[in-house]
Design an enzyme around this catalytic site. Structure first.
Site, PDB file in Angstrom:
ATOM      1  N   ASP A 174       0.860  -1.192   0.000  1.00  0.00           N
ATOM      2  CA  ASP A 174       0.000   0.000   0.000  1.00  0.00           C
ATOM      3  C   ASP A 174       0.896   1.242   0.000  1.00  0.00           C
ATOM      4  O   ASP A 174       2.023   1.168  -0.482  1.00  0.00           O
ATOM      5  CB  ASP A 174      -0.963  -0.048   1.194  1.00  0.00           C
ATOM      6  N   HIS A 202       2.089   2.087  -3.213  1.00  0.00           N
ATOM      7  CA  HIS A 202       1.155   3.049  -3.802  1.00  0.00           C
ATOM      8  C   HIS A 202       1.656   4.484  -3.715  1.00  0.00           C
ATOM      9  O   HIS A 202       0.911   5.419  -3.904  1.00  0.00           O
ATOM     10  CB  HIS A 202      -0.229   2.923  -3.154  1.00  0.00           C
TER      11      HIS A 202
END
Ligand SMILES: *[C@@H]1O[C@H](CO)[C@@H](O)[C@H](O)[C@H]1NC(C)=O
Ligand SMILES: *[C@@H]1O[C@H](CO)[C@@H](O)[C@H](O)[C@H]1NC(C)=O
Length: 388
Positions: free
Chosen positions: A214, A237
């Site tokens: 993430d 991310h």
């Protein structure tokens, strides 16, 4: 050994001895920890913490010795402590139990209400969250290391891997420095943010390598005066500011300074995201000296996080004074810059200076831009149509 060396050595030892006496070292092994990787050492850690936290003096050290693996369940290390600084020296590994026995807590290791805290690993320390036993589950998962309600904190020189959820969460704290950390989890492990910050002031994340499933770093609601400097990010991310305004909430972030970051094969790079229908603001945010290598979406502003374009005039968290300076590198897809602002007109003072983002696999790159107001200066490629 010459006399001079010996004298120096003795002097050094004596000096250390004085330090140790003044400080107090509380070794978890002296409180019954086995460190064999399978015996539950939770109680020994709690007892060592209670002793260290209660010790008077200018500092106290909780020592987790090297070359051992300590199985520790969810534990809250609470202050305030008697000394002005607690040093948690993690030379060995602290291992989480597998998912099942501890699913009722929402953290693994939490420091709570400690003022003056150093957690340092001397580069051998490791937190192993054993997230692999959680990732498949839809049930509530856990942050590995939580700093909650603390002030004057340094986290340095340790590794954290495979957290069930976020690796490090800094919440309701101030004056926190995270440096020289190595954080890793597989690219497809859900919600394993490297560092998450919320409701905190004066937080710095520096000189660290973060690759997870993430955000490498997510800067959430209530964050002010956050500096991110010298990070290698990927996979993951990217670095995001925001996720503000969920379910119409009023939330803000401001004075966020992200610089000297290298994004390698990440899904996003520099990203600001807010929920449609939220209130509050994200302002005075800068991204400086950023390097992208094969990034899917290098530069993103998204005021429609979780897309509800079908509902008109929901309002938006206001974005302003966002500055991008010296961004370069390559994008995996054609669209290098996406400024996706709502029609509410609340995406203002966007400044872009010196950008060169080319396509990793050849061809041109483009910028997509709607409802953003601001200007560009210097060489900017791709051109950003809605800015002056
Ligand atoms: C704009 O943001 C920068 C940080 O990026 C800050 O130093 C400056 O004070 C802000 N300007 C205004 C007018 O708020
Ligand atoms: C940018 O990234 C490339 C490839 O990873 C690297 O060779 C280069 O040194 C980086 N430049 C900066 C300024 O970090």
């Amino acid at each position: 050994m010459g006399i001079r060396t010996a004298t120096l050595l003795l002097a050094g030892l004596a000096w250390c001895g004085v330090l140790v006496a003044a400080a107090g070292v509380f070794n978890v092994k002296d409180y019954g920890a086995r460190g064999d990787g399978t015996t539950d050492d939770t109680k020994a850690f709690m007892d060592a913490w209670t002793a260290a936290c209660g010790a008077r003096g200018w500092s106290a050290t909780l020592l987790v010795p090297a070359a051992k693996s300590f199985l520790v369940g969810p534990t809250r290390f609470s202050g305030p402590c008697a000394s002005s600084r607690i040093i948690v020296q993690v030379m060995g590994t602290i291992t989480a139990p597998p998912a099942r026995p501890w699913s009722e807590k929402n953290y693994w290791l939490m420091f709570y209400q400690v003022h003056g805290l150093t957690v340092t690993g001397g580069s051998t320390g490791l937190l192993d969250g054993r997230g692999g036993t959680w990732w498949g589950d839809k049930c509530k998962r856990h942050a590995a290391l939580v700093v909650m309600n603390c002030a004057d904190v340094e986290l340095s020189q340790f590794s954290s891997k495979n957290s069930p959820q976020m690796h490090i969460a800094v919440s309701q704290s101030s004056k926190v420095h995270l440096t020289q950390l190595t954080i890793t989890a597989p690219w497809n492990s859900p919600n394993t943010d490297g560092v998450h910050i919320d409701r905190s002031q004066d937080v710095r994340v520096t000189r660290s390598t973060i690759g997870t499933g993430d955000d490498c770093i997510s800067i959430g609601p209530g964050s002010q005066f956050v500096t991110v400097d010298g990070i290698v990010c990927g996979p993951g991310h990217g670095v995001s500011a925001g996720s503000l305004g969920r379910k119409g909430a009023t939330e803000s972030v401001e004075y966020i300074d992200v610089k000297n970051v290298q994004f390698i094969n990440t899904a996003n790079g520099a990203r600001i995201k807010t929920w449609q229908g939220g209130k509050g603001y994200a302002r005075s945010i800068s991204f400086t000296d950023i390097n992208f290598t094969n990034v899917d979406h290098p530069v993103v502003i998204n005021q429609f996080y979780v897309d509800r374009r079908d509902v008109p005039n929901m309002g938006a968290v206001a974005l302003s004074n966002i500055t991008y300076t010296n961004l370069k590198g390559t994008t995996r897809y054609k669209t290098a810059v996406e400024f996706d602002c709502s029609e509410s007109g609340s995406c203002t003072n966007i400044h872009v200076n010196s950008v060169a983002i080319t396509a990793a696999y050849g061809g041109e790159t483009v910028a997509r831009c709607q409802n953003a107001q601001g200007d560009t200066s210097g060489y900017v490629y791709p051109k950003i149509p809605c800015l002056r």
